[in-house]
Design a protein around this motif. Structure first.
Motif: not given
Ligand SMILES: Nc1ncnc2c1ncn2[C@@H]1O[C@H](COP(=O)(O)OP(=O)(O)O)[C@@H](O)[C@H]1O
Ligand SMILES: [Mg+2]
Lengths: 488, 313
Positions: A42, A84, A161-162
C-alpha cells in the motif's frame, strides 16, 4: 512504454516500509503486486498515486520522470488509485462523488456531469442511479464508481489496492472482467493483493514484495510453491494432526437455550473435552457468535446448564468465566479485542495478573519485549495497537491469553490474515491444545474448519443445524449444510 | 404583525451571520468553539473602534479582524501543532470573554455611531413584504446575503462540493487533489470573520453601546443552532429566526405578564431546545427518503471528519 520505479524508499519512524523498490511494467499488462500483510504494498501504491511523498527514488511513466508531490500531480499524468477502502463520500450522491475534485468551471453543471457519468459508466458496462447515496452502494459498486471516475479523468495507470476484500464472489468475477478489459485497452493495471490464488487467476506478470523490497519478478504462470516461498521466505508444510487422546470434558452444555435477536439456539447439548477442537461453521450471523458469547459469559442462556470443568456457570458473570479459565477472542480485533491508542506494553500490563497499584514500566517494557520476541510481533513495546497490521494484532491478542486457560473461544481467528500469519496463529493454538486446552472457534473458511477441528457444528438460520465428526464429512457436504440443505 | 416580523428579522440578523460563519467552518471539518468569546470580544472591539473613529463601518472591519484572528489561532494550532480544536476553542472563549470585559470596561454607557437605516426604494413599498423584508439596514441585508450565498456555494459550486468533501472525508478529498488543510484554514478564518461581524452588529446595530452582558450566551446558542440545523444553511437560518422570534415574543410578553419578568427572558432557551429536538427527530429525516430533493435539507448528519486533524500519513 510503461511504468517504472527506481529505488523508491519510504520510512515511517523506524519502519522501512519501502526499502529501495525498482520495477518496470509494460503498457497493456495486468500486473500483480504480491506480498504478505505489512510487506509495503500500500505504501508503494500511495507513492505512485502521489498520496505519500517518497523519501527518495524516481517514478517514470512512458520514459519521462514524474514529479509526484500530491495526488493532483498523479491525476494530471494519468495515474489513478482505488484505495483499499474506496475513498468515496458516503452521505453524498453518486453524482457528487463522481464530480468531486474534477476540473471545470466553478458553477457546477450537474446535468452535464450526469451525462458524462452515464457515458463513461456505459462504456465500462456499469449502471448507476446518479441520485443514490454512496452509502447505499455495495463495496463493489463503490469500486465501480471510482473506476468510472478515474477513467473519466483520463487514467492511463490504474492501481487497485486489495480490491477483493469485502466484495461478493459475483462482484469479484465482474471486477476481474473489468480489469482484464482495461488492460486489453492498453492501460497499465496494477493489481495489489496478498492472495495468491487471485494473482494466479488474473495477472500476466507479478512482482513479489517482502519487507519493503522486491524479491521476485516474473511473467505468469508461476507455481504457487514458488510464489509462497518468495512471499514468506520459507515453505509451509502442513502439520499432521496430533492424535493425542482427549482428556476429561471441559465445556459442557446440556439442553441449553440461548436467544439473541433473531438467533434462537434451542436445546443444544455439546461438550468439548480437554485437547479437543470444535469448529463452528455457518453463514455469517447464523448463531455462531451467539454461542461463543454465551460460553464466554457475555450472554446468559435462558435455560439449560452450562459448565466448565464441572463448575456450573449458568448465571455467572464474565469475570466468573475468566476465573474459570475461559478466554474469548472476538472477531473485531480493534473494536472488541484491543484498545486503540494504547501500546503493546500497556495492553500486556492491562491483562497481566499483577494487581499492584503502581506499574513498573521498565519491567513492563522488558516483558513486552519478551512477548514481542516470543510471538514475532512486528512492532515495539510503544507501538499503538492500531498501527499494527491485522496479523500482528492477532499475535498480540494471542500473547495476551493467560497461561492457565482451560477453554479458548475464538471468532474468525484468521480472518483477513495472509497464509503465513494464519499458519502461525494455528501453530500457537495447537500448542495450547496439546497442553490440554479446549478450543471452540468459528470460521467462514471450510478448509480451516476441516483441517483443525475434531468436530464441526453447523449453524443455519440462528440454530444448530448439524454436527459432524471431522473424518465423516467433506467440504462439499459442509457447503450444503451451511446452506441449510442435507445432502440427499 | 408587520412590525413584529420586521423586528424578529432585524433581531435575528447577527445570529444568522454568526451561524452561517460557523456552518461554513464546521462543514470544512473544523469546530470553532470560541463563539461565545469571539462574539463578545468583537462586539466590544467593534464598538470601541467605531466610537473612536466615529464611523460604524470601520468598527465592523475591526470586529471581523478580531473574529478572523481567533479562528486563525484555532485552525493553525490544529493543522500545524495537532492540538485539539475543542480544547483550544474553549480556552480562547474564556480568554476572549475576559479580555472583552477588561478592555471594554471604561466604554460601558457610551453611545457610539449606528448603522443607518436603508429602506430599499420601490421594494420597501410593496405592501406587507416590503415592510417585513426591505425596510432594514445593511446588516440585515447582509444576513440575507449570507444565507443565500452560503447555500449557493455549498450546493451549486465546485468549491462548495470540495468544502464539504474536506469536512466529510479529508483523505478522499486529498486523493482527488483537493488541498485539505489550506481550505480548512481559510474557511475557518472566513467563518471567524463572519462571527466578528455578527459581534459588531450587536453593539452597533441591534443594541447601541457596549456592556458585558450584551451577547451573553448567544455564542453557545449559535453553536447549538448549527448542530440542530444539521449544517444546512437554510435550516440553520430557520433556527436563528426561531430563536429571534422567541426573544421578541418574550420581550413583548413582559408587559403583559409583569410577574414573569424574571422568567421570560430565559424562556427562549428551553423552548429552542424543544423546537429543535422536533426538527432533529428521525421522522423528519424519513420524509427525506421520499423526497430526494429535500434530503440535504432534512438530513442532520455532522460532517464525519469534524474536529479531526488531517495528516497525509
Ligand atoms: N501511515 C503509517 N504510519 C506508520 N507506519 C505505517 C504507515 N503506513 C504503513 N505503515 C507501516 O509500514 C509497513 C508497510 O505497510 P503497508 O504498506 O500498509 O503494507 P501492505 O499494504 O503490504 O500490507 C507496515 O509495517 C505498516 O505498519
Ligand atoms: Mg495494504
Amino acid at each position: 512504454m510503461g511504468l517504472a520505479t527506481h529505488d523508491i524508499r519510504k520510512h515511517f519512524g523506524t519502519i522501512r516500509a519501502n526499502d529501495g523498490i525498482s520495477f518496470t511494467i509494460e503498457s497493456g499488462s495486468l500486473h500483480g503486486i504480491l506480498g504478505e500483510n505489512g510487506a509495503g504494498k500500500s505504501t508503494l501504491m500511495k507513492i505512485l498515486s502521489g498520496f505519500y511523498e517518497a523519501d527518495s527514488g524516481e517514478v517514470d511513466l512512458d520514459g519521462e520522470t514524474l514529479d509526484l508531490r500530491s495526488p493532483a500531480d498523479a491525476i494530471k499524468v494519468g495515474i489513478g488509485m482505488l484505495h483499499q477502502d474506496p475513498l468515496v463520500f458516503l452521505p453524498f450522491t453518486v453524482l457528487d462523488n463522481f464530480v468531486l475534485g474534477s476540473p471545470g468551471p466553478q458553477r457546477l453543471d450537474r446535468s452535464d456531469a450526469r451525462a458524462e457519468l452515464e457515458r463513461v459508466s456505459g462504456e465500462l458496462g456499469f449502471r448507476f442511479d446518479s441520485e443514490r447515496l454512496a452509502r447505499d452502494l455495495t463495496v463493489g459498486e463503490r469500486q465501480q464508481l471510482e473506476i468510472t471516475r478515474l477513467m473519466w479523468l483520463g487514467a492511463k495507470v490504474l492501481i487497485f489496492d486489495e480490491p477483493t476484500t469485502g466484495i461478493s464472489a459475483t462482484q469479484r468475477d465482474q471486477l476481474f472482467l473489468t480489469l482484464r478489459s482495461l488492460a486489453e485497452n492498453g492501460l497499465i493495471v496494477l493489481f495489489v493483493s496478498h492472495k495468491l490464488e487471485e494473482v494466479e487467476e488474473l495477472c500476466d506478470s507479478v512482482t513479489v514484495i517482502r519487507q519493503g523490497k522486491v524479491v521476485f519478478e516474473a511473467a505468469m504462470p508461476i507455481t504457487s510453491e514458488v510464489l509462497v516461498e518468495k512471499m514468506f521466505g520459507k515453505v509451509f508444510v502442513e502439520e499432521d494432526r496430533d492424535p493425542a487422546p482427549f482428556g476429561a470434558p471441559v465445556l459442557e452444555l446440556s439442553r441449553v437455550t440461548i436467544e439473541e435477536g433473531t438467533t434462537h439456539i434451542e436445546d443444544l447439548s455439546l461438550s468439548c473435552a480437554a485437547g479437543e477442537v470444535v469448529g463452528l461453521a455457518g453463514l455469517e450471523g447464523s448463531g455462531q457468535r451467539t454461542l461463543l458469547r454465551a460460553c464466554a459469559g457475555l450472554l446468559a442462556p435462558s435455560s439449560g446448564l452450562l459448565s466448565v470443568d464441572g463448575n456450573n456457570l449458568n448465571k455467572a458473570s464474565y469475570r466468573d468465566h475468566l476465573a474459570a479459565g475461559v478466554h474469548y477472542l472476538p472477531a473485531g480485533r480493534l473494536e472488541e479485542g484491543l484498545v486503540e491508542g494504547i501500546s503493546i506494553a500497556e495492553h500486556l500490563v492491562l491483562t497481566s495478573e499483577d494487581t499492584g497499584f503502581f506499574i513498573n514500566w521498565d519491567a513492563a517494557d522488558e516483558a513486552a519485549r519478551q512477548e514481542i520476541d516470543d510471538y514475532s510481533i512486528k512492532g515495539r513495546p510503544s507501538s499503538p495497537a492500531e498501527a499494527l497490521s491485522g496479523g500482528n494484532q492477532q499475535r498480540l491478542l494471542l500473547a495476551m491469553i493467560p497461561d492457565e486457560v482451560r477453554l479458548l473461544l475464538l471468532e474468525h481467528p484468521t480472518r483477513g490474515l495472509d497464509v503465513g500469519s494464519a499458519a502461525y496463529v494455528w501453530q500457537r493454538l495447537l500448542e495450547r491444545r496439546s497442553d490440554g486446552t479446549s478450543i471452540v472457534f468459528s470460521s467462514a473458511d471450510l478448509d480451516e474448519l476441516l483441517r483443525y477441528s475434531d468436530r464441526i457444528v453447523v449453524f443455519f438460520a440462528g440454530d444448530v443445524f448439524a454436527m459432524r465428526n471431522v473424518g465423516e464429512t467433506d467440504g462439499e457436504e459442509l457447503g450444503h449444510l451451511i446452506g441449510g440443505k442435507v445432502r440427499g | 404583525m408587520e412590525a413584529t416580523l420586521n423586528s424578529i428579522i432585524a433581531a435575528a440578523a447577527p445570529l444568522v451571520i454568526a451561524t452561517m460563519g460557523e456552518t461554513i467552518t464546521e462543514k470544512s471539518g473544523v469546530v470553532n468553539l470560541s463563539l461565545e468569546g469571539s462574539l463578545r470580544l468583537s462586539a466590544m472591539t467593534g464598538f470601541v473602534v467605531a466610537f473612536w473613529v466615529g464611523h460604524a463601518l470601520v468598527g465592523f472591519g475591526a470586529a471581523a479582524i478580531v473574529g478572523a484572528a481567533i479562528a486563525a489561532i484555532i485552525a493553525s494550532t490544529s493543522i500545524r501543532l495537532k492540538l485539539n480544536q475543542i480544547a483550544v476553542g474553549f480556552v480562547l472563549t474564556l480568554l476572549a470573554a475576559d479580555l472583552a470585559s477588561f478592555l471594554g470596561d471604561s466604554f460601558v454607557g457610551e453611545r457610539g455611531p449606528r448603522v443607518p437605516a436603508l429602506p430599499i426604494p420601490i421594494l420597501s413599498d410593496i405592501p406587507f413584504v416590503g415592510k417585513v423584508f426591505f425596510d432594514h439596514d445593511l446588516v440585515v441585508y447582509g444576513s440575507f446575503l449570507a444565507i443565500g450565498v452560503t447555500w449557493f456555494v455549498f450546493y451549486r459550486t465546485r468549491a462548495g462540493l470540495n468544502l464539504q468533501g474536506v469536512g466529510e472525508r479529508p483523505e478522499g478529498a486529498f486523493a482527488r487533489g483537493v488541498k485539505v488543510n489550506t481550505l480548512r484554514f481559510w474557511y475557518t478564518v472566513l467563518g471567524g470573520a463572519m462571527v466578528g461581524i455578527a459581534g459588531a452588529a450587536y453593539s452597533l446595530d441591534v443594541k447601541l453601546g457596549w456592556r458585558e452582558t450584551l451577547t451573553l450566551n448567544l455564542g453557545w446558542i449559535a453553536l447549538a443552532i448549527v448542530i440542530f440545523g444539521g449544517w444546512h444553511p437554510l435550516r440553520v437560518a430557520f433556527g436563528a429566526y426561531l430563536f429571534g422570534a422567541l426573544q421578541v415574543l418574550a420581550f413583548q410578553l413582559q408587559d403583559v405578564f409583569p410577574g414573569l419578568a424574571q422568567v421570560l427572558p430565559i424562556a427562549p432557551f428551553p423552548l429552542m431546545i424543544i423546537a429543535l429536538v422536533f426538527v432533529y427527530s428521525s421522522g423528519f429525516r424519513r420524509i427525506g427518503d421520499h423526497f430526494p430533493r429535500l434530503r440535504n435539507l432534512l438530513g442532520s448528519e455532522a460532517p464525519a471528519a469534524m474536529g479531526t486533524v488531517f495528516e497525509r500519513e
